[in-house]
Design an enzyme around this catalytic site. Structure first.
Site, PDB file in Angstrom:
ATOM      1  N   ASP A  67      47.543  42.287  31.179  1.00  0.00           N
ATOM      2  CA  ASP A  67      47.371  42.024  32.604  1.00  0.00           C
ATOM      3  C   ASP A  67      46.015  42.522  33.097  1.00  0.00           C
ATOM      4  O   ASP A  67      45.300  43.245  32.387  1.00  0.00           O
ATOM      5  CB  ASP A  67      48.512  42.667  33.414  1.00  0.00           C
ATOM      6  N   ASN A 136      59.687  51.279  37.908  1.00  0.00           N
ATOM      7  CA  ASN A 136      60.630  50.323  38.506  1.00  0.00           C
ATOM      8  C   ASN A 136      61.146  49.316  37.470  1.00  0.00           C
ATOM      9  O   ASN A 136      61.790  48.336  37.818  1.00  0.00           O
ATOM     10  CB  ASN A 136      59.973  49.585  39.676  1.00  0.00           C
ATOM     11  N   HIS A 138      59.279  47.406  35.451  1.00  0.00           N
ATOM     12  CA  HIS A 138      58.432  46.247  35.143  1.00  0.00           C
ATOM     13  C   HIS A 138      57.846  46.369  33.743  1.00  0.00           C
ATOM     14  O   HIS A 138      57.685  47.465  33.212  1.00  0.00           O
ATOM     15  CB  HIS A 138      57.344  46.024  36.211  1.00  0.00           C
ATOM     16  N   GLU A 143      57.221  42.158  37.996  1.00  0.00           N
ATOM     17  CA  GLU A 143      57.896  43.083  38.901  1.00  0.00           C
ATOM     18  C   GLU A 143      59.360  42.679  39.110  1.00  0.00           C
ATOM     19  O   GLU A 143      59.696  41.493  39.018  1.00  0.00           O
ATOM     20  CB  GLU A 143      57.176  43.073  40.259  1.00  0.00           C
TER      21      GLU A 143
HETATM   22  C1  F6R Z   1      49.768  47.964  32.029  1.00  0.00           C
HETATM   23  C2  F6R Z   1      51.117  47.431  32.179  1.00  0.00           C
HETATM   24  C3  F6R Z   1      52.176  48.190  32.907  1.00  0.00           C
HETATM   25  C4  F6R Z   1      52.295  49.651  32.425  1.00  0.00           C
HETATM   26  C5  F6R Z   1      53.372  50.370  33.240  1.00  0.00           C
HETATM   27  C6  F6R Z   1      53.490  51.817  32.842  1.00  0.00           C
HETATM   28  O1  F6R Z   1      48.969  47.081  31.284  1.00  0.00           O
HETATM   29  O2  F6R Z   1      51.359  46.356  31.725  1.00  0.00           O
HETATM   30  O3  F6R Z   1      53.403  47.542  32.741  1.00  0.00           O
HETATM   31  O4  F6R Z   1      52.620  49.668  31.072  1.00  0.00           O
HETATM   32  O5  F6R Z   1      53.082  50.282  34.593  1.00  0.00           O
HETATM   33  O6  F6R Z   1      52.359  52.511  33.247  1.00  0.00           O
HETATM   34  P1  F6R Z   1      52.152  54.025  32.800  1.00  0.00           P
HETATM   35  O7  F6R Z   1      52.013  54.019  31.329  1.00  0.00           O
HETATM   36  O8  F6R Z   1      50.872  54.447  33.480  1.00  0.00           O
HETATM   37  O9  F6R Z   1      53.341  54.778  33.281  1.00  0.00           O
END
Ligand code: F6R
Length: 242
Positions: A67, A136, A138, A143
């Protein structure tokens, strides 16, 4: 899902790095899907170390990041491309032409998503996709909501996600873009193997729901239960409710 539970976050990171290295050693031209965020940082550091020590050679591998924020160019300090450069790309000998990214400043963002999906198909799809999980539930930037989107698409980011990413934008949530581009759920589930890393008690509830709960668009990670080859790299805190 294959659960691998480690005493602490560092052990989980080392095991994930070893998992990635094994894939690339076995198949030097592997196509890797990559996540940003805090979760994979220590694993990326270990991969840089392994690369410098000659234990793994990324020169024939390809990468596709999951992303990118909309409206943020590659040079922006908050961009995921910048993040990857700092945490992985500068320390492993990936061929720049084989590093693939969504362009958050493309003039037509929908066309950019389609281009990315085609580019991934042309590369033969992902051999191994590294995922984190949002608090959450995702994955990528898919989301929770009433529906999920299969293909790479534009996403309206939830408040909690923008807050979680504020550190990349000077700690100010107002500077975090409201939109992003993300691989879709179908794109993610087409990866031949998935390795998800989650550490810390903040992730315990969504890990429990992802592993043991119903399949629901309210927790996108729950759909990983439908994939035959998912490994979860967890520390004890993230696995506490399992
Ligand atoms: C980032 C992504 C997100 C993160 C998720 C966890 O490329 O795809 O899904 O993996 O938000 O983020 P952290 O590791 O910072 O808790």
């Amino acid at each position: 899902m294959d659960l691998r539970i480690f005493d602490g976050p560092d052990d989980a990171a080392l095991a994930l790095a070893q998992r990635v290295a094994d894939t690339v050693v076995r198949r030097p031209e592997a196509v890797l899907g990559l996540a940003t965020g805090r979760s994979p940082v220590a694993a990326y550091a270990e991969l840089r170390r392994m690369s410098a020590a000659g234990q793994v050679d990324f020169s024939r591998a390809s990468t596709f990041n999951l992303d990118e924020f909309a409206g943020v160019d590659a040079a922006h300090p908050g961009s995921f491309r910048r993040f990857m450069k700092e945490h992985l790309f500068d320390g492993v000998a990936l061929e720049p032409a084989r590093i693939h990214f969504l362009n958050g400043v493309a003039t037509d963002l929908d066309a950019e998503c389609e281009r990315y999906e085609c580019e991934l198909d042309a590369a033969g799809g992902m051999d191994l996709l590294i995922l984190g999980i949002g608090s959450n539930g995702h994955i990528g930037f898919n989301e929770p909501g009433d529906q999920l989107v299969a293909r790479t698409h534009r996403v309206r980011l939830h408040e909690v996600t923008r807050r979680d990413n504020a550190a990349l934008f000077g700690g100010n949530i107002d500077n975090v873009p409201r939109e992003a581009l993300s691989m879709g759920m179908g794109t993610i589930l087409r990866a031949r193997e998935v390795a998800l890393i989650a550490t810390g008690e903040r992730k315990a509830r969504c890990i429990e729901r992802a592993v043991r709960g119903f399949l629901t668009t309210r927790l996108p990670a729950s759909f990983l239960q439908t994939h035959g080859r998912v490994e979860l790299f967890l520390d004890r805190a993230a696995a506490a409710l399992l």
